[in-house]
Design an enzyme around this catalytic site. Sequence first.
Site, PDB file in Angstrom:
ATOM      1  N   ASN A 177      20.446   1.388 -30.394  1.00 42.33           N
ATOM      2  CA  ASN A 177      21.075   0.698 -30.463  1.00 42.33           C
ATOM      3  C   ASN A 177      19.627  -0.479 -31.245  1.00 42.33           C
ATOM      4  OD1 ASN A 177      21.817  -2.449 -30.582  1.00 42.33           O
ATOM      5  ND2 ASN A 177      20.457  -3.220 -29.402  1.00 42.33           N
TER       6      ASN A 177
ATOM      7  N   TYR B  71      16.564  -9.714 -30.882  1.00 43.09           N
ATOM      8  CA  TYR B  71      16.986 -10.357 -30.080  1.00 43.09           C
ATOM      9  C   TYR B  71      15.402 -11.177 -30.198  1.00 43.09           C
ATOM     10  CZ  TYR B  71      19.844  -6.630 -28.106  1.00 43.09           C
ATOM     11  OH  TYR B  71      20.984  -6.095 -28.700  1.00 43.09           O
ATOM     12  N   ARG B  72      15.546 -12.562 -29.676  1.00 45.61           N
ATOM     13  CA  ARG B  72      14.087 -13.206 -29.579  1.00 45.61           C
ATOM     14  C   ARG B  72      13.319 -12.639 -29.154  1.00 45.61           C
ATOM     15  NH1 ARG B  72      17.000 -18.326 -27.712  1.00 45.61           N
ATOM     16  NH2 ARG B  72      15.093 -18.577 -25.460  1.00 45.61           N
TER      17      ARG B  72
ATOM     18  N   TRP C 101      17.212 -10.733 -24.347  1.00 45.06           N
ATOM     19  CA  TRP C 101      18.858 -10.191 -24.693  1.00 45.06           C
ATOM     20  C   TRP C 101      19.681 -10.786 -23.738  1.00 45.06           C
ATOM     21  CZ3 TRP C 101      15.974  -4.636 -25.010  1.00 45.06           C
ATOM     22  CH2 TRP C 101      15.415  -4.246 -23.904  1.00 45.06           C
TER      23      TRP C 101
ATOM     24  N   ASP D  48      16.388 -23.809 -30.938  1.00 46.25           N
ATOM     25  CA  ASP D  48      17.083 -22.446 -31.214  1.00 46.25           C
ATOM     26  C   ASP D  48      18.423 -22.996 -32.329  1.00 46.25           C
ATOM     27  OD1 ASP D  48      19.451 -23.863 -30.017  1.00 46.25           O
ATOM     28  OD2 ASP D  48      19.509 -22.622 -27.839  1.00 46.25           O
TER      29      ASP D  48
END
Length: 513
Positions: free
Chosen positions: A170, A174-175, A188, A281
Amino acid sequence: MAIQVGDLREYLEWLDAQGLLARVDEPLSPILEIPHLLRRVMYAKGPAVLFENVKGYPGWRVAGNVFPSIEAFTRVLGVEKLEDVGMRLTESLASVPPVGLREKIRRLREVKELATYLPRRVRRAGFKENVVEEAPLDSIPAFKTWPLDGGRYITLGLVVTRDPAAGITNMGVYRVMIKDSRRAVVHWQIHKRGARAYREAVEKGDGLPVAVVIGSDPATMFTGVAPVPYPLDKLLFAGILRGRGLEVAELDNGLLVPANAEIVLEGRVKPVLDEEGPFGDHWGFYDKPREKYPVLEVDRVYYRRDPVYVGTVVGLPPLEDAVIGKAVERIFLPIMSAVFPEIVDVSFPVYGVFQGLMIVSIKKRYPGHGKKVMMGLWGVGQTSLTKMIIVVDHFINPHDFNQVIWAVTSFADPGRDVVVLENTHTDSLDPASREHGVGGKLGIDATVKMEEEAGREPPLIVSPDPEVENRIAGVMEKLGLRGEDPWEKVVKGYLDTIQAWSRVRGSYTPSQD
Protein backbone atom coordinates in the site's frame (compact mmCIF):
# COMPACT_ATOMS: atom_id res chain seq x y z
CA MET A 1 -0.95 6.08 -23.88
CA ALA A 2 1.71 6.18 -21.16
CA ILE A 3 2.66 8.99 -18.81
CA GLN A 4 4.97 11.52 -20.44
CA VAL A 5 7.47 11.97 -17.57
CA GLY A 6 9.65 9.54 -15.61
CA ASP A 7 10.13 11.28 -12.27
CA LEU A 8 9.52 14.48 -10.35
CA ARG A 9 12.30 16.43 -12.06
CA GLU A 10 11.06 15.57 -15.53
CA TYR A 11 7.57 16.52 -14.38
CA LEU A 12 8.77 19.94 -13.18
CA GLU A 13 10.55 20.45 -16.53
CA TRP A 14 7.33 19.49 -18.31
CA LEU A 15 5.32 21.96 -16.21
CA ASP A 16 7.91 24.64 -16.97
CA ALA A 17 7.64 23.97 -20.72
CA GLN A 18 3.84 24.29 -20.44
CA GLY A 19 4.15 27.65 -18.70
CA LEU A 20 2.86 26.08 -15.48
CA LEU A 21 5.86 26.53 -13.17
CA ALA A 22 6.93 29.62 -11.21
CA ARG A 23 10.41 29.81 -9.66
CA VAL A 24 10.97 31.69 -6.40
CA ASP A 25 14.49 32.89 -5.50
CA GLU A 26 13.41 34.83 -2.41
CA PRO A 27 14.72 33.06 0.73
CA LEU A 28 11.66 31.57 2.43
CA SER A 29 11.23 29.17 5.33
CA PRO A 30 9.20 25.93 5.31
CA ILE A 31 7.88 27.16 8.64
CA LEU A 32 4.73 29.14 7.72
CA GLU A 33 6.30 31.20 4.89
CA ILE A 34 6.42 28.69 2.02
CA PRO A 35 3.02 27.24 2.98
CA HIS A 36 1.48 30.73 3.08
CA LEU A 37 2.76 31.61 -0.39
CA LEU A 38 1.57 28.27 -1.75
CA ARG A 39 -1.87 28.85 -0.30
CA ARG A 40 -2.12 32.27 -1.97
CA VAL A 41 -0.99 30.78 -5.30
CA MET A 42 -3.59 28.01 -5.03
CA TYR A 43 -6.41 30.46 -4.27
CA ALA A 44 -5.31 32.41 -7.35
CA LYS A 45 -5.42 29.19 -9.44
CA GLY A 46 -1.74 29.75 -10.13
CA PRO A 47 1.00 27.43 -11.37
CA ALA A 48 3.22 24.93 -9.63
CA VAL A 49 5.97 26.61 -7.60
CA LEU A 50 9.64 25.71 -7.19
CA PHE A 51 11.40 27.38 -4.25
CA GLU A 52 15.12 27.53 -4.98
CA ASN A 53 16.32 29.25 -1.80
CA VAL A 54 15.02 27.45 1.30
CA LYS A 55 15.92 29.00 4.64
CA GLY A 56 17.86 26.59 6.85
CA TYR A 57 18.26 23.95 4.15
CA PRO A 58 21.14 24.87 1.82
CA GLY A 59 21.22 22.79 -1.36
CA TRP A 60 17.56 21.84 -1.06
CA ARG A 61 14.66 22.96 -3.21
CA VAL A 62 10.95 22.73 -2.41
CA ALA A 63 8.13 22.12 -4.90
CA GLY A 64 4.48 22.83 -4.22
CA ASN A 65 1.11 22.99 -5.99
CA VAL A 66 2.42 20.25 -8.28
CA PHE A 67 -1.18 19.44 -9.29
CA PRO A 68 -2.14 22.92 -10.52
CA SER A 69 -5.12 21.85 -12.65
CA ILE A 70 -7.14 18.91 -13.89
CA GLU A 71 -6.19 19.79 -17.46
CA ALA A 72 -2.45 19.61 -16.72
CA PHE A 73 -2.80 16.27 -14.92
CA THR A 74 -4.83 14.84 -17.81
CA ARG A 75 -2.26 15.95 -20.38
CA VAL A 76 0.74 14.60 -18.50
CA LEU A 77 -0.97 11.21 -18.15
CA GLY A 78 -1.34 11.10 -21.93
CA VAL A 79 -5.12 10.58 -21.95
CA GLU A 80 -8.01 12.54 -23.45
CA LYS A 81 -10.05 12.33 -20.27
CA LEU A 82 -9.31 10.94 -16.81
CA GLU A 83 -12.14 8.41 -17.01
CA ASP A 84 -9.99 6.56 -19.58
CA VAL A 85 -7.60 5.59 -16.77
CA GLY A 86 -10.38 3.97 -14.74
CA MET A 87 -11.52 2.15 -17.85
CA ARG A 88 -8.08 0.49 -18.15
CA LEU A 89 -8.80 -1.32 -14.90
CA THR A 90 -12.50 -2.09 -15.33
CA GLU A 91 -12.09 -3.41 -18.88
CA SER A 92 -9.40 -5.82 -17.72
CA LEU A 93 -11.43 -7.13 -14.79
CA ALA A 94 -14.88 -7.20 -16.40
CA SER A 95 -14.21 -8.88 -19.74
CA VAL A 96 -16.58 -11.54 -21.04
CA PRO A 97 -15.07 -15.03 -20.47
CA PRO A 98 -13.49 -16.30 -23.72
CA VAL A 99 -15.30 -19.16 -25.43
CA GLY A 100 -14.13 -19.41 -29.02
CA LEU A 101 -10.55 -19.40 -30.27
CA ARG A 102 -10.79 -15.80 -31.45
CA GLU A 103 -12.03 -14.64 -28.04
CA LYS A 104 -9.26 -16.58 -26.27
CA ILE A 105 -6.59 -14.96 -28.43
CA ARG A 106 -8.08 -11.54 -27.72
CA ARG A 107 -8.11 -12.32 -24.01
CA LEU A 108 -4.44 -13.33 -24.12
CA ARG A 109 -3.64 -9.94 -25.62
CA GLU A 110 -5.55 -8.22 -22.79
CA VAL A 111 -3.68 -10.25 -20.15
CA LYS A 112 -0.38 -9.33 -21.80
CA GLU A 113 -1.38 -5.66 -21.74
CA LEU A 114 -2.24 -5.89 -18.02
CA ALA A 115 1.20 -7.45 -17.43
CA THR A 116 2.83 -4.28 -18.78
CA TYR A 117 1.48 -2.46 -15.71
CA LEU A 118 3.24 -4.75 -13.22
CA PRO A 119 6.08 -3.25 -11.11
CA ARG A 120 9.64 -4.09 -12.15
CA ARG A 121 12.44 -4.45 -9.60
CA VAL A 122 15.73 -2.61 -10.24
CA ARG A 123 19.00 -2.71 -8.32
CA ARG A 124 19.95 0.94 -8.57
CA ALA A 125 17.90 3.90 -7.43
CA GLY A 126 18.83 7.56 -7.54
CA PHE A 127 17.54 8.27 -4.04
CA LYS A 128 20.37 6.18 -2.56
CA GLU A 129 22.97 8.81 -3.58
CA ASN A 130 22.86 10.27 -0.05
CA VAL A 131 22.09 8.58 3.28
CA VAL A 132 21.55 10.31 6.64
CA GLU A 133 21.36 8.18 9.78
CA GLU A 134 22.22 10.80 12.42
CA ALA A 135 19.11 12.86 13.29
CA PRO A 136 17.54 11.93 9.93
CA LEU A 137 14.30 13.93 10.30
CA ASP A 138 16.19 17.18 10.87
CA SER A 139 17.53 16.97 7.32
CA ILE A 140 14.26 17.52 5.44
CA PRO A 141 12.36 20.84 5.03
CA ALA A 142 8.95 19.60 6.19
CA PHE A 143 6.23 22.26 6.50
CA LYS A 144 4.56 23.90 9.42
CA THR A 145 1.46 25.24 7.66
CA TRP A 146 -0.61 27.00 10.34
CA PRO A 147 0.49 28.94 13.46
CA LEU A 148 -1.17 26.53 15.92
CA ASP A 149 -0.06 23.30 14.20
CA GLY A 150 1.64 20.98 16.67
CA GLY A 151 4.84 20.87 14.65
CA ARG A 152 6.29 20.23 11.21
CA TYR A 153 4.39 17.84 8.94
CA ILE A 154 5.15 15.73 5.90
CA THR A 155 1.99 16.43 3.92
CA LEU A 156 2.48 14.73 0.53
CA GLY A 157 4.52 11.69 1.50
CA LEU A 158 3.58 8.22 0.28
CA VAL A 159 3.51 6.02 3.40
CA VAL A 160 4.48 2.57 2.12
CA THR A 161 3.49 -0.58 3.99
CA ARG A 162 3.00 -4.22 3.13
CA ASP A 163 0.11 -6.31 4.41
CA PRO A 164 1.76 -8.94 6.67
CA ALA A 165 -0.80 -11.60 5.72
CA ALA A 166 -1.45 -11.05 2.01
CA GLY A 167 1.81 -9.33 1.01
CA ILE A 168 -0.10 -6.50 -0.70
CA THR A 169 1.77 -3.20 -0.91
CA ASN A 170 0.00 0.00 0.00
CA MET A 171 1.05 3.60 -0.62
CA GLY A 172 -1.14 6.07 1.23
CA VAL A 173 -0.87 9.82 1.77
CA TYR A 174 -1.27 10.14 5.53
CA ARG A 175 0.01 13.22 7.28
CA VAL A 176 3.16 12.52 9.28
CA MET A 177 3.97 14.74 12.26
CA ILE A 178 7.67 15.07 13.10
CA LYS A 179 8.12 14.74 16.86
CA ASP A 180 11.93 14.96 17.05
CA SER A 181 15.01 14.13 15.01
CA ARG A 182 14.15 10.42 14.75
CA ARG A 183 10.49 9.93 15.69
CA ALA A 184 7.31 10.80 13.81
CA VAL A 185 3.61 10.03 14.26
CA VAL A 186 1.61 8.58 11.34
CA HIS A 187 -1.98 9.81 11.20
CA TRP A 188 -3.63 6.86 9.48
CA GLN A 189 -7.28 6.68 10.40
CA ILE A 190 -8.69 3.34 11.47
CA HIS A 191 -10.36 2.60 8.12
CA LYS A 192 -7.20 3.20 6.06
CA ARG A 193 -5.20 0.39 4.43
CA GLY A 194 -2.06 1.37 6.34
CA ALA A 195 -3.93 1.02 9.64
CA ARG A 196 -5.14 -2.41 8.53
CA ALA A 197 -1.55 -3.60 7.97
CA TYR A 198 -0.53 -2.10 11.31
CA ARG A 199 -3.30 -3.95 13.18
CA GLU A 200 -2.29 -7.25 11.59
CA ALA A 201 1.33 -6.70 12.59
CA VAL A 202 0.38 -5.81 16.17
CA GLU A 203 -1.83 -8.91 16.43
CA LYS A 204 1.24 -10.97 15.56
CA GLY A 205 3.32 -9.10 18.10
CA ASP A 206 5.54 -7.55 15.44
CA GLY A 207 6.47 -4.08 14.34
CA LEU A 208 5.56 -2.99 10.82
CA PRO A 209 8.23 -1.93 8.30
CA VAL A 210 7.36 1.51 6.91
CA ALA A 211 8.82 3.81 4.28
CA VAL A 212 7.79 7.37 3.46
CA VAL A 213 8.42 8.37 -0.16
CA ILE A 214 8.56 12.08 -0.97
CA GLY A 215 8.57 13.13 -4.63
CA SER A 216 7.94 10.87 -7.61
CA ASP A 217 6.24 11.09 -10.99
CA PRO A 218 2.73 12.63 -10.81
CA ALA A 219 0.87 9.35 -11.40
CA THR A 220 2.70 7.62 -8.56
CA MET A 221 2.17 10.56 -6.19
CA PHE A 222 -1.52 10.56 -7.09
CA THR A 223 -1.72 6.82 -6.36
CA GLY A 224 -1.12 7.62 -2.71
CA VAL A 225 -4.37 9.60 -2.40
CA ALA A 226 -6.42 7.34 -4.69
CA PRO A 227 -9.08 5.26 -2.84
CA VAL A 228 -7.97 2.03 -4.51
CA PRO A 229 -10.25 -0.84 -3.43
CA TYR A 230 -8.60 -3.53 -1.34
CA PRO A 231 -6.95 -5.95 -2.22
CA LEU A 232 -5.63 -4.25 -5.38
CA ASP A 233 -1.90 -3.61 -4.91
CA LYS A 234 -1.02 0.09 -5.12
CA LEU A 235 2.20 -0.65 -7.03
CA LEU A 236 0.06 -2.27 -9.73
CA PHE A 237 -2.41 0.61 -9.67
CA ALA A 238 0.46 3.08 -10.14
CA GLY A 239 1.44 1.13 -13.26
CA ILE A 240 -2.14 1.27 -14.57
CA LEU A 241 -2.25 5.02 -13.98
CA ARG A 242 1.18 5.52 -15.58
CA GLY A 243 0.37 3.32 -18.57
CA ARG A 244 3.53 1.31 -17.86
CA GLY A 245 4.97 -0.58 -14.90
CA LEU A 246 6.66 1.27 -12.05
CA GLU A 247 10.33 0.56 -11.36
CA VAL A 248 10.83 -0.29 -7.68
CA ALA A 249 13.87 -0.72 -5.43
CA GLU A 250 14.12 -2.74 -2.23
CA LEU A 251 15.04 -1.16 1.11
CA ASP A 252 16.86 -2.80 4.01
CA ASN A 253 13.53 -3.31 5.79
CA GLY A 254 12.28 -5.37 2.82
CA LEU A 255 9.82 -2.85 1.37
CA LEU A 256 9.66 -2.05 -2.32
CA VAL A 257 9.49 1.67 -3.08
CA PRO A 258 9.43 3.72 -6.30
CA ALA A 259 12.97 3.85 -7.67
CA ASN A 260 12.33 7.35 -9.05
CA ALA A 261 11.75 8.82 -5.57
CA GLU A 262 13.49 12.03 -4.51
CA ILE A 263 13.51 11.25 -0.79
CA VAL A 264 12.81 8.05 1.17
CA LEU A 265 12.44 7.65 4.93
CA GLU A 266 13.03 4.09 6.13
CA GLY A 267 11.92 2.77 9.49
CA ARG A 268 9.45 0.76 11.48
CA VAL A 269 6.20 1.42 13.31
CA LYS A 270 6.01 -0.34 16.66
CA PRO A 271 2.96 -0.77 18.94
CA VAL A 272 3.74 2.55 20.63
CA LEU A 273 1.38 5.53 20.44
CA ASP A 274 1.99 9.25 20.88
CA GLU A 275 -0.10 12.40 20.61
CA GLU A 276 -0.59 13.89 17.14
CA GLY A 277 -1.78 17.40 16.33
CA PRO A 278 -3.21 19.96 16.39
CA PHE A 279 -3.31 20.34 12.60
CA GLY A 280 -5.26 22.75 10.41
CA ASP A 281 -6.96 20.31 8.06
CA HIS A 282 -8.90 20.40 4.78
CA TRP A 283 -12.17 21.36 6.46
CA GLY A 284 -10.52 24.64 7.44
CA PHE A 285 -10.43 23.99 11.19
CA TYR A 286 -7.83 22.73 13.62
CA ASP A 287 -8.51 19.13 14.54
CA LYS A 288 -10.43 18.29 17.68
CA PRO A 289 -8.45 17.45 20.85
CA ARG A 290 -5.21 15.66 20.06
CA GLU A 291 -5.33 11.91 19.64
CA LYS A 292 -2.73 9.16 19.78
CA TYR A 293 -1.40 7.42 16.68
CA PRO A 294 1.47 4.99 15.99
CA VAL A 295 5.05 6.19 16.30
CA LEU A 296 7.39 5.74 13.33
CA GLU A 297 11.03 5.19 14.30
CA VAL A 298 13.10 6.44 11.36
CA ASP A 299 16.40 4.64 10.85
CA ARG A 300 17.66 6.65 7.90
CA VAL A 301 16.75 9.14 5.20
CA TYR A 302 17.85 8.67 1.58
CA TYR A 303 17.79 11.47 -0.94
CA ARG A 304 19.02 12.36 -4.42
CA ARG A 305 21.75 14.86 -5.18
CA ASP A 306 20.31 18.41 -5.14
CA PRO A 307 17.06 17.07 -3.65
CA VAL A 308 13.58 18.45 -4.27
CA TYR A 309 11.16 18.19 -1.36
CA VAL A 310 7.45 18.15 -2.26
CA GLY A 311 4.71 19.36 0.04
CA THR A 312 1.12 20.51 -0.08
CA VAL A 313 -1.04 22.67 2.15
CA VAL A 314 -4.64 22.25 3.28
CA GLY A 315 -7.15 24.63 4.79
CA LEU A 316 -10.33 26.41 3.74
CA PRO A 317 -11.17 25.38 0.13
CA PRO A 318 -10.36 25.48 -2.68
CA LEU A 319 -6.69 24.48 -2.48
CA GLU A 320 -4.61 21.86 -4.28
CA ASP A 321 -6.63 19.04 -2.75
CA ALA A 322 -9.59 20.32 -4.82
CA VAL A 323 -7.73 19.40 -8.01
CA ILE A 324 -6.68 16.04 -6.56
CA GLY A 325 -10.23 15.31 -5.37
CA LYS A 326 -11.74 16.10 -8.77
CA ALA A 327 -9.16 13.82 -10.40
CA VAL A 328 -10.22 11.03 -8.03
CA GLU A 329 -13.85 11.70 -8.95
CA ARG A 330 -13.20 11.30 -12.69
CA ILE A 331 -10.78 8.35 -12.54
CA PHE A 332 -12.95 6.32 -10.19
CA LEU A 333 -16.27 6.99 -11.94
CA PRO A 334 -15.86 3.90 -14.21
CA ILE A 335 -14.94 1.80 -11.17
CA MET A 336 -18.00 3.00 -9.23
CA SER A 337 -20.18 2.31 -12.27
CA ALA A 338 -18.77 -1.21 -12.45
CA VAL A 339 -19.91 -1.82 -8.86
CA PHE A 340 -23.19 0.09 -9.29
CA PRO A 341 -24.14 -0.14 -13.00
CA GLU A 342 -27.01 2.30 -12.51
CA ILE A 343 -24.59 5.15 -11.73
CA VAL A 344 -24.23 7.58 -14.65
CA ASP A 345 -22.14 10.33 -13.08
CA VAL A 346 -20.96 11.65 -9.71
CA SER A 347 -19.90 15.00 -8.33
CA PHE A 348 -18.02 15.76 -5.15
CA PRO A 349 -18.42 19.55 -4.84
CA VAL A 350 -15.16 21.26 -3.95
CA TYR A 351 -16.68 23.29 -1.13
CA GLY A 352 -18.14 20.10 0.31
CA VAL A 353 -14.50 19.06 0.85
CA PHE A 354 -15.27 15.77 -0.88
CA GLN A 355 -16.07 13.75 2.26
CA GLY A 356 -18.91 16.14 3.09
CA LEU A 357 -21.20 15.91 0.06
CA MET A 358 -21.69 13.62 -2.93
CA ILE A 359 -24.20 14.07 -5.74
CA VAL A 360 -24.84 10.98 -7.83
CA SER A 361 -27.02 10.62 -10.92
CA ILE A 362 -28.55 7.23 -11.72
CA LYS A 363 -30.61 5.52 -14.39
CA LYS A 364 -33.58 4.72 -12.19
CA ARG A 365 -35.28 1.36 -12.87
CA TYR A 366 -37.59 0.57 -9.95
CA PRO A 367 -39.23 2.01 -6.81
CA GLY A 368 -36.74 2.72 -4.03
CA HIS A 369 -33.81 2.63 -6.43
CA GLY A 370 -32.47 5.98 -5.22
CA LYS A 371 -32.27 4.84 -1.59
CA LYS A 372 -30.73 1.53 -2.66
CA VAL A 373 -27.82 3.35 -4.32
CA MET A 374 -27.47 5.69 -1.36
CA MET A 375 -27.20 2.79 1.10
CA GLY A 376 -24.86 0.89 -1.18
CA LEU A 377 -22.44 3.82 -1.40
CA TRP A 378 -22.45 4.19 2.37
CA GLY A 379 -21.45 0.55 2.62
CA VAL A 380 -18.29 0.48 0.48
CA GLY A 381 -14.83 2.00 0.41
CA GLN A 382 -14.14 5.70 0.71
CA THR A 383 -17.77 6.69 0.08
CA SER A 384 -18.66 5.05 3.40
CA LEU A 385 -17.29 8.24 5.00
CA THR A 386 -19.42 10.62 2.93
CA LYS A 387 -21.66 12.63 5.23
CA MET A 388 -24.36 13.69 2.76
CA ILE A 389 -25.51 12.02 -0.48
CA ILE A 390 -28.01 13.45 -2.94
CA VAL A 391 -29.32 11.06 -5.62
CA VAL A 392 -30.77 12.51 -8.84
CA ASP A 393 -31.93 11.09 -12.17
CA HIS A 394 -29.58 10.61 -15.11
CA PHE A 395 -30.99 13.63 -16.96
CA ILE A 396 -29.90 15.94 -14.13
CA ASN A 397 -26.31 17.18 -14.40
CA PRO A 398 -24.78 16.57 -10.94
CA HIS A 399 -22.11 19.21 -11.66
CA ASP A 400 -24.77 21.89 -12.22
CA PHE A 401 -25.85 22.82 -8.72
CA ASN A 402 -28.82 24.81 -10.02
CA GLN A 403 -30.23 21.69 -11.68
CA VAL A 404 -29.59 19.72 -8.49
CA ILE A 405 -31.46 22.30 -6.39
CA TRP A 406 -34.37 22.13 -8.85
CA ALA A 407 -34.44 18.33 -8.61
CA VAL A 408 -34.32 18.37 -4.80
CA THR A 409 -37.12 20.90 -4.49
CA SER A 410 -39.23 19.29 -7.25
CA PHE A 411 -38.92 15.59 -6.49
CA ALA A 412 -37.94 15.21 -2.82
CA ASP A 413 -40.59 15.16 -0.12
CA PRO A 414 -38.93 15.66 3.30
CA GLY A 415 -41.19 13.18 5.02
CA ARG A 416 -40.63 10.46 2.42
CA ASP A 417 -37.32 10.99 0.68
CA VAL A 418 -34.91 12.15 3.39
CA VAL A 419 -32.83 9.52 5.19
CA VAL A 420 -31.04 10.34 8.46
CA LEU A 421 -28.64 7.88 10.05
CA GLU A 422 -27.29 8.40 13.56
CA ASN A 423 -24.24 7.04 15.38
CA THR A 424 -22.55 5.63 12.32
CA HIS A 425 -18.93 5.68 11.15
CA THR A 426 -17.86 9.01 9.69
CA ASP A 427 -14.76 10.98 8.79
CA SER A 428 -12.78 11.50 11.99
CA LEU A 429 -11.90 15.02 10.80
CA ASP A 430 -15.55 16.09 10.50
CA PRO A 431 -15.81 19.22 12.71
CA ALA A 432 -19.56 18.70 13.23
CA SER A 433 -19.49 15.15 14.59
CA ARG A 434 -20.37 14.61 18.24
CA GLU A 435 -17.71 11.95 18.85
CA HIS A 436 -14.44 11.13 17.11
CA GLY A 437 -15.22 9.04 14.01
CA VAL A 438 -18.90 8.69 14.97
CA GLY A 439 -21.64 10.90 13.60
CA GLY A 440 -24.68 11.12 11.40
CA LYS A 441 -25.41 10.89 7.69
CA LEU A 442 -28.01 12.57 5.51
CA GLY A 443 -29.41 11.20 2.28
CA ILE A 444 -31.85 12.89 -0.11
CA ASP A 445 -33.56 10.86 -2.82
CA ALA A 446 -34.23 13.57 -5.40
CA THR A 447 -35.18 11.20 -8.21
CA VAL A 448 -38.56 11.37 -9.92
CA LYS A 449 -40.93 9.16 -7.96
CA MET A 450 -42.74 6.26 -9.53
CA GLU A 451 -46.43 5.76 -8.90
CA GLU A 452 -45.63 3.04 -6.33
CA GLU A 453 -43.56 5.56 -4.33
CA ALA A 454 -45.70 8.71 -4.64
CA GLY A 455 -49.18 7.18 -4.78
CA ARG A 456 -49.87 9.05 -8.00
CA GLU A 457 -48.47 9.44 -11.49
CA PRO A 458 -45.43 11.71 -11.99
CA PRO A 459 -46.44 15.29 -12.81
CA LEU A 460 -46.55 16.32 -16.46
CA ILE A 461 -43.61 18.55 -17.27
CA VAL A 462 -44.04 21.58 -19.52
CA SER A 463 -42.63 21.23 -23.03
CA PRO A 464 -42.98 23.34 -26.20
CA ASP A 465 -44.96 22.47 -29.31
CA PRO A 466 -42.41 20.98 -31.79
CA GLU A 467 -43.75 22.88 -34.82
CA VAL A 468 -43.74 26.18 -32.94
CA GLU A 469 -40.26 25.45 -31.63
CA ASN A 470 -38.90 24.93 -35.16
CA ARG A 471 -40.58 28.08 -36.45
CA ILE A 472 -39.33 30.25 -33.59
CA ALA A 473 -35.81 28.85 -33.98
CA GLY A 474 -35.70 30.48 -37.41
CA VAL A 475 -36.80 33.81 -35.96
CA MET A 476 -34.12 33.55 -33.28
CA GLU A 477 -31.51 32.96 -35.96
CA LYS A 478 -32.59 36.08 -37.85
CA LEU A 479 -32.23 38.05 -34.64
CA GLY A 480 -28.69 36.74 -34.28
CA LEU A 481 -29.57 34.95 -31.03
CA ARG A 482 -28.27 31.42 -30.77
CA GLY A 483 -28.95 30.72 -27.11
CA GLU A 484 -30.03 27.13 -26.49
CA ASP A 485 -32.90 26.19 -24.21
CA PRO A 486 -31.11 25.25 -20.96
CA TRP A 487 -33.91 22.84 -20.04
CA GLU A 488 -34.15 20.96 -23.35
CA LYS A 489 -32.09 17.94 -22.24
CA VAL A 490 -33.75 17.79 -18.83
CA VAL A 491 -37.28 17.89 -20.28
CA LYS A 492 -36.45 15.27 -22.91
CA GLY A 493 -34.80 13.02 -20.31
CA TYR A 494 -37.77 13.36 -17.98
CA LEU A 495 -40.32 12.53 -20.70
CA ASP A 496 -38.26 9.59 -22.02
CA THR A 497 -37.94 8.22 -18.48
CA ILE A 498 -41.67 8.38 -17.77
CA GLN A 499 -42.47 6.73 -21.11
CA ALA A 500 -39.91 3.98 -20.47
CA TRP A 501 -41.42 3.27 -17.07
CA SER A 502 -44.88 3.13 -18.66
CA ARG A 503 -43.75 0.60 -21.28
CA VAL A 504 -42.10 -1.61 -18.69
CA ARG A 505 -45.09 -1.45 -16.34
CA GLY A 506 -47.40 -2.44 -19.17
CA SER A 507 -45.39 -5.55 -20.04
CA TYR A 508 -44.59 -6.69 -16.52
CA THR A 509 -46.52 -9.27 -14.48
CA PRO A 510 -45.37 -11.13 -11.35
CA SER A 511 -45.31 -14.41 -13.27
CA GLN A 512 -42.54 -12.99 -15.51
CA ASP A 513 -40.26 -12.11 -12.58
